[in-house]
Motif scaffolding. Structure first.
Motif, PDB file in Angstrom:
ATOM      1  N   TYR A 100       0.833  -1.212   0.000  1.00 34.95           N
ATOM      2  CA  TYR A 100       0.000   0.000   0.000  1.00 34.95           C
ATOM      3  C   TYR A 100       0.863   1.256   0.000  1.00 34.95           C
ATOM      4  O   TYR A 100       0.544   2.245  -0.660  1.00 34.95           O
ATOM      5  N   VAL A 101       1.975   1.195   0.725  1.00 30.78           N
ATOM      6  CA  VAL A 101       2.797   2.397   0.878  1.00 30.78           C
ATOM      7  C   VAL A 101       3.419   2.832  -0.458  1.00 30.78           C
ATOM      8  O   VAL A 101       3.853   3.968  -0.600  1.00 30.78           O
ATOM      9  N   CYS A 102       3.446   1.956  -1.443  1.00 34.03           N
ATOM     10  CA  CYS A 102       3.994   2.344  -2.748  1.00 34.03           C
ATOM     11  C   CYS A 102       3.056   3.280  -3.504  1.00 34.03           C
ATOM     12  O   CYS A 102       3.390   3.754  -4.593  1.00 34.03           O
ATOM     13  N   GLU A 114      10.266   1.916   0.174  1.00 36.85           N
ATOM     14  CA  GLU A 114      10.398   2.626   1.443  1.00 36.85           C
ATOM     15  C   GLU A 114      10.345   4.126   1.172  1.00 36.85           C
ATOM     16  O   GLU A 114      10.914   4.602   0.189  1.00 36.85           O
ATOM     17  N   VAL A 115       9.688   4.837   2.070  1.00 35.63           N
ATOM     18  CA  VAL A 115       9.482   6.279   1.871  1.00 35.63           C
ATOM     19  C   VAL A 115      10.813   7.033   1.961  1.00 35.63           C
ATOM     20  O   VAL A 115      11.655   6.723   2.794  1.00 35.63           O
ATOM     21  N   ARG A 116      10.982   8.015   1.083  1.00 33.08           N
ATOM     22  CA  ARG A 116      12.170   8.876   1.148  1.00 33.08           C
ATOM     23  C   ARG A 116      11.831  10.128   1.950  1.00 33.08           C
ATOM     24  O   ARG A 116      10.698  10.613   1.893  1.00 33.08           O
ATOM     25  N   GLU A 134       0.989  -2.466   6.781  1.00 30.87           N
ATOM     26  CA  GLU A 134       1.477  -1.777   5.584  1.00 30.87           C
ATOM     27  C   GLU A 134       2.643  -0.823   5.845  1.00 30.87           C
ATOM     28  O   GLU A 134       3.216  -0.286   4.900  1.00 30.87           O
ATOM     29  N   SER A 135       2.990  -0.593   7.107  1.00 32.23           N
ATOM     30  CA  SER A 135       4.080   0.330   7.425  1.00 32.23           C
ATOM     31  C   SER A 135       5.375  -0.085   6.717  1.00 32.23           C
ATOM     32  O   SER A 135       5.715  -1.266   6.687  1.00 32.23           O
ATOM     33  N   CYS A 136       6.080   0.899   6.168  1.00 36.40           N
ATOM     34  CA  CYS A 136       7.359   0.565   5.520  1.00 36.40           C
ATOM     35  C   CYS A 136       8.450   0.381   6.557  1.00 36.40           C
ATOM     36  O   CYS A 136       9.534  -0.108   6.252  1.00 36.40           O
ATOM     37  N   GLY A 137       8.186   0.803   7.787  1.00 36.81           N
ATOM     38  CA  GLY A 137       9.121   0.554   8.875  1.00 36.81           C
ATOM     39  C   GLY A 137      10.165   1.617   9.085  1.00 36.81           C
ATOM     40  O   GLY A 137      11.023   1.497   9.952  1.00 36.81           O
ATOM     41  N   LYS A 138      10.108   2.689   8.285  1.00 35.82           N
ATOM     42  CA  LYS A 138      11.186   3.676   8.359  1.00 35.82           C
ATOM     43  C   LYS A 138      11.138   4.520   9.629  1.00 35.82           C
ATOM     44  O   LYS A 138      12.172   4.874  10.164  1.00 35.82           O
ATOM     45  N   CYS A 139       9.935   4.856  10.099  1.00 34.79           N
ATOM     46  CA  CYS A 139       9.903   5.733  11.276  1.00 34.79           C
ATOM     47  C   CYS A 139       9.121   5.116  12.444  1.00 34.79           C
ATOM     48  O   CYS A 139       8.163   4.367  12.245  1.00 34.79           O
ATOM     49  N   THR A 140       9.541   5.476  13.635  1.00 37.19           N
ATOM     50  CA  THR A 140       9.044   4.817  14.852  1.00 37.19           C
ATOM     51  C   THR A 140       7.564   5.045  15.145  1.00 37.19           C
ATOM     52  O   THR A 140       6.871   4.097  15.502  1.00 37.19           O
ATOM     53  N   PRO A 141       7.045   6.275  15.029  1.00 35.23           N
ATOM     54  CA  PRO A 141       5.628   6.465  15.392  1.00 35.23           C
ATOM     55  C   PRO A 141       4.701   5.541  14.619  1.00 35.23           C
ATOM     56  O   PRO A 141       3.714   5.037  15.155  1.00 35.23           O
ATOM     57  N   CYS A 142       5.014   5.306  13.371  1.00 35.54           N
ATOM     58  CA  CYS A 142       4.164   4.464  12.538  1.00 35.54           C
ATOM     59  C   CYS A 142       4.468   2.983  12.796  1.00 35.54           C
ATOM     60  O   CYS A 142       3.568   2.190  13.060  1.00 35.54           O
ATOM     61  N   ARG A 143       5.744   2.618  12.746  1.00 34.54           N
ATOM     62  CA  ARG A 143       6.124   1.199  12.853  1.00 34.54           C
ATOM     63  C   ARG A 143       5.718   0.609  14.200  1.00 34.54           C
ATOM     64  O   ARG A 143       5.114  -0.462  14.264  1.00 34.54           O
ATOM     65  N   LEU A 144       6.043   1.331  15.270  1.00 32.37           N
ATOM     66  CA  LEU A 144       5.723   0.810  16.602  1.00 32.37           C
ATOM     67  C   LEU A 144       4.382   1.311  17.109  1.00 32.37           C
ATOM     68  O   LEU A 144       3.638   0.579  17.768  1.00 32.37           O
ATOM     69  N   SER A 154       5.093  11.215  12.223  1.00 33.88           N
ATOM     70  CA  SER A 154       5.328  10.237  11.151  1.00 33.88           C
ATOM     71  C   SER A 154       5.874  10.933   9.910  1.00 33.88           C
ATOM     72  O   SER A 154       5.556  12.091   9.634  1.00 33.88           O
ATOM     73  N   LEU A 155       6.651  10.171   9.173  1.00 32.67           N
ATOM     74  CA  LEU A 155       7.297  10.743   7.986  1.00 32.67           C
ATOM     75  C   LEU A 155       6.320  10.898   6.822  1.00 32.67           C
ATOM     76  O   LEU A 155       6.439  11.812   6.016  1.00 32.67           O
ATOM     77  N   CYS A 156       5.361   9.995   6.693  1.00 33.10           N
ATOM     78  CA  CYS A 156       4.436  10.104   5.555  1.00 33.10           C
ATOM     79  C   CYS A 156       2.996   9.924   6.028  1.00 33.10           C
ATOM     80  O   CYS A 156       2.710   9.717   7.207  1.00 33.10           O
ATOM     81  N   ALA A 157       2.083   9.956   5.063  1.00 30.43           N
ATOM     82  CA  ALA A 157       0.655   9.951   5.386  1.00 30.43           C
ATOM     83  C   ALA A 157       0.173   8.632   5.987  1.00 30.43           C
ATOM     84  O   ALA A 157      -0.841   8.624   6.688  1.00 30.43           O
ATOM     85  N   LEU A 158       0.860   7.542   5.752  1.00 30.22           N
ATOM     86  CA  LEU A 158       0.361   6.278   6.300  1.00 30.22           C
ATOM     87  C   LEU A 158       0.305   6.341   7.821  1.00 30.22           C
ATOM     88  O   LEU A 158      -0.749   6.118   8.433  1.00 30.22           O
ATOM     89  N   GLY A 159       1.429   6.682   8.437  1.00 29.95           N
ATOM     90  CA  GLY A 159       1.425   6.831   9.887  1.00 29.95           C
ATOM     91  C   GLY A 159       0.724   8.113  10.323  1.00 29.95           C
ATOM     92  O   GLY A 159       0.055   8.155  11.350  1.00 29.95           O
ATOM     93  N   GLY A 160       0.873   9.164   9.508  1.00 32.35           N
ATOM     94  CA  GLY A 160       0.341  10.471   9.889  1.00 32.35           C
ATOM     95  C   GLY A 160      -1.176  10.568   9.819  1.00 32.35           C
ATOM     96  O   GLY A 160      -1.785  11.370  10.532  1.00 32.35           O
TER      97      GLY A 160
HETATM   98  S1  SF4 Z   1       4.852   6.821   8.375  1.00 31.66           S
HETATM   99 FE1  SF4 Z   1       7.043   6.231   8.431  1.00 31.66          FE
HETATM  100  S2  SF4 Z   1       7.119   3.996   8.777  1.00 31.66           S
HETATM  101 FE2  SF4 Z   1       5.011   4.585   8.201  1.00 31.66          FE
HETATM  102  S3  SF4 Z   1       4.959   4.183   6.015  1.00 31.66           S
HETATM  103 FE3  SF4 Z   1       5.433   6.354   6.287  1.00 31.66          FE
HETATM  104  S4  SF4 Z   1       7.678   6.473   6.338  1.00 31.66           S
HETATM  105 FE4  SF4 Z   1       7.123   4.310   6.566  1.00 31.66          FE
END
Ligand code: SF4
Length: 514
Positions: A242-244, A260-262, A413-423, A480-486
């Motif tokens: 989904y994150v793609c 993975e999100v840049r 679906e988290s890409c795992g790059k940032c903590t607020p979203c991944r954890l 969060s770095l992108c909209a998925l976590g945000g």
């Molecule tokens: S919020 Fe962070 S961990 Fe979640 S998908 Fe976006 S970059 Fe990846």
């Protein structure tokens, strides 16, 4: 006798091929055409006989359809209220043309936008798109003309047009319908974008779950290559993340890397695909461009309200009686869409919640039905219109389960790059599970450790768990770095705010705080 049946994936899934075969056998002299879908999902397979519609048709209905006695008769399709009420600019050919027929495309105004673009040149193309007020239809709503201007002004030996066709929001299908039903329109839009910014190469990043769209696009690219040359297009297929659908993650995937999100900056407009200036636009954004070039900026900008100009192909889905694609000018209210156009729930029960904007969109109660479909109005109501998907739920839905689903979706679906979203998403699921269980009676063993001096030592009440999930949502939203976590907090907090009874009466406390 002219008979048209859609070959759209939805129609096929509902048995359109079998109906078409039965018609061919029963009426060998009839002219049978496989066209795009009108977008009335609940009527598929829809059979059109000399302009009159019959649906949903089965093989056993064929004889009555052919002699005109079928009770499935809905009258002239073009006059049917669901169609007649629309303002179809991007989907003007839906239900009418054969998707891969170049003559059909040309006869319905195809390539006029590209011809005009070639006539007026890059600066005027960008001025026209900017003047139309077209904003990114993928969800972000960023003005397309400004993005194009940035890429046009960027230095680079190579520039790219990337079409984001990774349509992954729940309840959305407009990209798929456009790619399957009117692929030349997307190709024309991309070629115009290429001309505007100085790019001779384009990629369509399509999700793997759309095999029919991918096949149609590949065929259409081959057939129209000489028309859009020197611009070239390739279809690349995603692998199901989904994150793609997030533009930088999409670019990573397109480069053959893990999706993975840049971090931004640099913006993709300046350093995008393979480090080159790149336009990344959604299917619907690019498909709106041929109309704008052919008819002028004003013709498009005359539709809509406020800063939301033009039309939006809105997708009605979920527990709704008349689901399908409804293209209309911005400004129509949520209530009109659900009750007047969609005719309420399929189950016949009252509507409880409407999720707008995909799995990261807020849940809206009926008291929000006055909201106009407009980027700013939904933002002001703590929501978003996203890609235009509307999913309806009746009174049987449990909003605590929906909130948990949002956290679970984010965790998966988290890409795992940032903590607020991944954890945060995993912790969010746990907290919501505890709320469902009525809070935690005993202290958590980790929180009981002396180092965890701020943690409660006596377990947590539902009130405290709700405060915790509220804090967690704040952290995810702003950290969060992108909209998925945000954006995951939108469905969670809207569910708690509007349906506190589903979370236990203590949720009133959270409602008061928000
Ligand atoms: S919020 Fe962070 S961990 Fe979640 S998908 Fe976006 S970059 Fe990846």
């Amino acid at each position: 006798m002219r008979i048209a049946i859609s070959d759209d994936a939805l129609a096929l899934a509902c048995g359109a091929d079998a109906v078409a075969e039965a018609i061919a056998k029963a009426a060998p002299d009839a002219e049978i055409m496989r066209v795009s879908s009108w977008g009335m999902s609940w009527l598929e397979p829809l059979v059109e006989v000399d302009g009159i519609g019959y649906g949903p048709a089965t093989v056993s209905d064929v004889a009555a359809i052919l002699d005109g006695s079928s009770s499935l008769n809905i009258g002239k399709i073009a006059d049917y209220p669901f169609i007649a009420r629309q303002q179809r600019l991007t989907f003007a050919r839906a239900g009418i043309t054969q998707p891969l027929d170049l003559e059909d495309y040309q006869a319905t105004g195809g390539w006029l936008g590209l011809a005009q673009a070639r006539e007026i040149g890059p600066d005027a193309i960008i001025e026209t798109v900017t003047g139309s007020g077209l904003r990114g239809r993928g969800g972000a709503g960023f003005p397309a003309g400004i993005k194009w201007k940035t890429v046009a002004g960027a230095d680079g030996p190579q520039k790219y047009i990337v079409c984001n066709a990774d349509e992954g929001d729940s309840g959305t299908f407009a990209d798929r319908m456009l790619m399957e039903g009117d692929p030349y329109c997307l190709i024309e839009g991309m070629a115009i974008a290429g001309l505007a910014v100085g790019a001779d190469k384009g990629f369509i990043y399509a999700r793997s779950e759309y095999p029919h769209a991918i096949a149609k696009l590949n065929a259409a690219i081959l057939v129209s290559a000489h028309i859009v040359a020197p611009f070239e297009i390739e279809v690349r297929v995603g692998a199901g993340a989904y994150v793609c659908g997030e533009e930088t993650s999409l670019l990573e995937s397109l480069e053959g890397k893990r999706g993975e999100v840049r971090a931004k900056p640099p913006l993709p407009a300046l350093e995008g695909l393979f480090g080159m200036p790149t336009v990344v636009n959604n299917v619907l954004t690019l498909a709106a461009v041929p109309y704008i070039l052919a008819n002028g900026a004003k013709a498009y900008a005359d539709y809509g309200m406020g800063r939301s100009r033009g039309t939006m192909p809105i997708q009605l889905a979920g527990n709704i009686k008349h689901g399908g694609l409804f293209e209309t000018a911005f400004g129509i209210t949520l209530g009109e869409l659900v009750n007047d156009i969609g005719c309420g729930t399929e189950s016949g029960r009252p509507v409880k919640a409407v999720q707008v904007g995909g799995p990261l969109g807020a849940y809206h109660p009926a008291s929000d039905f006055h909201l106009p479909f407009d980027y700013e109005a939904f933002t002001a109501a703590d929501g978003l219109i996203g890609h235009g998907g509307i999913v309806v739920f009746d009174e049987s839905v449990d909003m605590l389960s929906q909130a948990r689903f949002a956290m679970e979706f984010c965790a998966v679906e988290s890409c795992g790059k940032c903590t607020p979203c991944r954890l945060g998403s995993v912790r969010g699921m746990e907290v919501l599970d505890r709320i469902k269980a009525g809070g935690r009676a005993t202290a958590d063993p980790i929180e009981s450790l002396p180092q965890m001096h701020n943690a409660p030592k006596q377990g947590r009440s539902v009130d405290e768990e709700l405060s915790l999930v509220t804090d967690l949502c704040e952290t995810m939203k702003f950290g969060s770095l992108c909209a998925l976590g945000g954006f995951t907090p939108y469905p969670v907090m809207s569910a708690i705010k509007h349906w506190p009874e589903d979370f236990g009466k203590a949720a009133d406390m959270v409602k008061d705080k928000s």
